[in-house]
Design an enzyme around this catalytic site. Structure first.
Site, PDB file in Angstrom:
ATOM      1  N   GLY A 119      26.150  12.073  15.929  1.00  0.00           N
ATOM      2  CA  GLY A 119      24.835  11.510  15.603  1.00  0.00           C
ATOM      3  C   GLY A 119      23.805  11.888  16.658  1.00  0.00           C
ATOM      4  O   GLY A 119      24.139  12.472  17.692  1.00  0.00           O
TER       5      GLY A 119
ATOM      6  N   THR B 160      21.947  10.062  18.726  1.00  0.00           N
ATOM      7  CA  THR B 160      21.959   9.385  20.029  1.00  0.00           C
ATOM      8  C   THR B 160      23.109   9.914  20.881  1.00  0.00           C
ATOM      9  O   THR B 160      22.944  10.187  22.075  1.00  0.00           O
ATOM     10  CB  THR B 160      22.080   7.864  19.842  1.00  0.00           C
ATOM     11  OG1 THR B 160      21.248   7.476  18.744  1.00  0.00           O
ATOM     12  CG2 THR B 160      21.627   7.121  21.082  1.00  0.00           C
TER      13      THR B 160
ATOM     14  N   ASP C  52      29.460   6.834  22.012  1.00  0.00           N
ATOM     15  CA  ASP C  52      29.139   7.085  20.604  1.00  0.00           C
ATOM     16  C   ASP C  52      27.959   6.209  20.175  1.00  0.00           C
ATOM     17  O   ASP C  52      27.686   5.178  20.797  1.00  0.00           O
ATOM     18  CB  ASP C  52      30.368   6.785  19.732  1.00  0.00           C
ATOM     19  CG  ASP C  52      30.336   7.518  18.389  1.00  0.00           C
ATOM     20  OD1 ASP C  52      29.284   8.111  18.054  1.00  0.00           O
ATOM     21  OD2 ASP C  52      31.362   7.498  17.678  1.00  0.00           O
ATOM     22  N   GLY C  53      27.306   6.615  19.119  1.00  0.00           N
ATOM     23  CA  GLY C  53      26.215   5.833  18.544  1.00  0.00           C
ATOM     24  C   GLY C  53      26.758   4.837  17.537  1.00  0.00           C
ATOM     25  O   GLY C  53      27.971   4.615  17.430  1.00  0.00           O
TER      26      GLY C  53
ATOM     27  N   GLY D 171      29.240   5.348  10.340  1.00  0.00           N
ATOM     28  CA  GLY D 171      29.586   6.186   9.203  1.00  0.00           C
ATOM     29  C   GLY D 171      28.432   6.756   8.405  1.00  0.00           C
ATOM     30  O   GLY D 171      28.655   7.538   7.479  1.00  0.00           O
ATOM     31  N   LEU D 172      27.211   6.403   8.795  1.00  0.00           N
ATOM     32  CA  LEU D 172      26.069   6.997   8.089  1.00  0.00           C
ATOM     33  C   LEU D 172      26.101   8.521   8.238  1.00  0.00           C
ATOM     34  O   LEU D 172      25.694   9.245   7.337  1.00  0.00           O
ATOM     35  CB  LEU D 172      24.764   6.427   8.668  1.00  0.00           C
ATOM     36  CG  LEU D 172      23.659   6.121   7.676  1.00  0.00           C
ATOM     37  CD1 LEU D 172      24.130   5.110   6.648  1.00  0.00           C
ATOM     38  CD2 LEU D 172      22.415   5.595   8.383  1.00  0.00           C
ATOM     39  N   GLY D 173      26.618   8.992   9.367  1.00  0.00           N
ATOM     40  CA  GLY D 173      26.747  10.429   9.585  1.00  0.00           C
ATOM     41  C   GLY D 173      28.018  11.014   8.981  1.00  0.00           C
ATOM     42  O   GLY D 173      28.239  12.214   9.032  1.00  0.00           O
TER      43      GLY D 173
ATOM     44  N   GLU E 243      35.758   9.086  14.513  1.00  0.00           N
ATOM     45  CA  GLU E 243      35.137   8.210  15.517  1.00  0.00           C
ATOM     46  C   GLU E 243      36.031   7.003  15.809  1.00  0.00           C
ATOM     47  O   GLU E 243      36.174   6.581  16.957  1.00  0.00           O
ATOM     48  CB  GLU E 243      33.768   7.735  15.032  1.00  0.00           C
ATOM     49  CG  GLU E 243      32.715   8.830  15.040  1.00  0.00           C
ATOM     50  CD  GLU E 243      31.394   8.429  14.419  1.00  0.00           C
ATOM     51  OE1 GLU E 243      30.378   9.039  14.763  1.00  0.00           O
ATOM     52  OE2 GLU E 243      31.370   7.508  13.571  1.00  0.00           O
TER      53      GLU E 243
END
Ligand code: A5P
Length: 226
Positions: A29, A31, A83-84, A98-100, A106
């Site tokens: 992601g 970030t 992680d973001g 999980g949007l990515g 992850e």
């Protein structure tokens, strides 16, 4: 700080936690990408690390930055993962991810980590699961229709994620059902309920995994420790 600067500030603060000879989980992601750039900058100043990437995209970024990559055949334990997240519940640090589309790797990486540091801008902070509309769930392509029926039966409204005219496919060759929630179940119970459905590979609920959350605000970075 604007939103981009908030992400970068949180990411740079997270990268400062990394020490020489650590195995570092590299998140996915925008970030997390700032954190990977910050690690590259620290490596230019002499930091030595190896990374384990949570997605093909992140692996490509790490390679482009000259960050050496390793995998679980050489390292079973990761010292720190950065992680973001798509949402962070302030009261217990449960995450929605999980949007990515990288939630499965992850979660494997987060669970194998001594510490998971989450980097977000302030827009990601939420009060509860009820306040968060969509939970991504990775599902097997085989029988996805019946898997979605089961998700419906437990009170979710699943929508198969699409990429143009075809189902979106994860790095693992699976699909994602984005589930609107009309229930306010306890996250751990919901995670277990989802995992019990045949065809569900993993959900984007990360319960008890974040050890530290760094939140970029307009005025600076807030540190929340578990
Ligand atoms: C990837 O699957 C997600 O879990 C990401 O961690 C999440 O989407 C955060 O991405 P941004 O930092 O770009 O918002």
């Amino acid at each position: 700080l604007n939103q981009i600067e908030q992400k970068r500030a949180a990411a740079v603060r997270a990268a400062a936690e990394v020490e020489n000879d650590m195995v570092v989980g590299l998140g996915s992601g925008t970030t997390a990408a700032f954190a990977i750039a910050a690690l590259r900058d620290r490596m230019a100043d002499g930091l030595r690390i190896v990374g384990i990437a949570t997605s093909e995209k992140t692996a490509a970024l790490a390679r482009a930055y000259g960050i050496p990559l390793t995998d679980f055949s050489d390292h079973r334990t990761i010292h720190i993962t950065i992680d973001g997240a798509d949402a962070v519940f302030r009261h217990d640090l449960t995450l929605i991810k999980g949007l990515g589309g990288a939630l499965l790797r992850e979660k494997i990486v987060a669970k194998a980590s001594d510490r998971m540091i989450v980097v977000v801008d302030e827009s990601k902070m939420a009060d509860s699961l009820g306040a968060y509309a969509t939970l991504p769930v990775e599902i097997l392509p085989f029988g996805w229709q019946v898997t979605c029926d089961r998700l419906k039966a437990m009170g979710c409204r699943p929508r198969l994620r699409m990429a143009a005219a075809l189902p979106f496919t994860t790095d693992n060759g699976n699909y994602i059902a984005d589930c609107s929630m009309n229930q306010s179940a306890a996250p751990a119970a919901l995670e277990a309920k989802l995992a019990a459905i045949p065809g569900v590979v993993e959900s984007g609920l990360f319960v008890g995994l974040a050890s530290m959350v760094l939140v970029g605000h307009q005025t600076g970075v807030e540190v929340i420790e578990r």
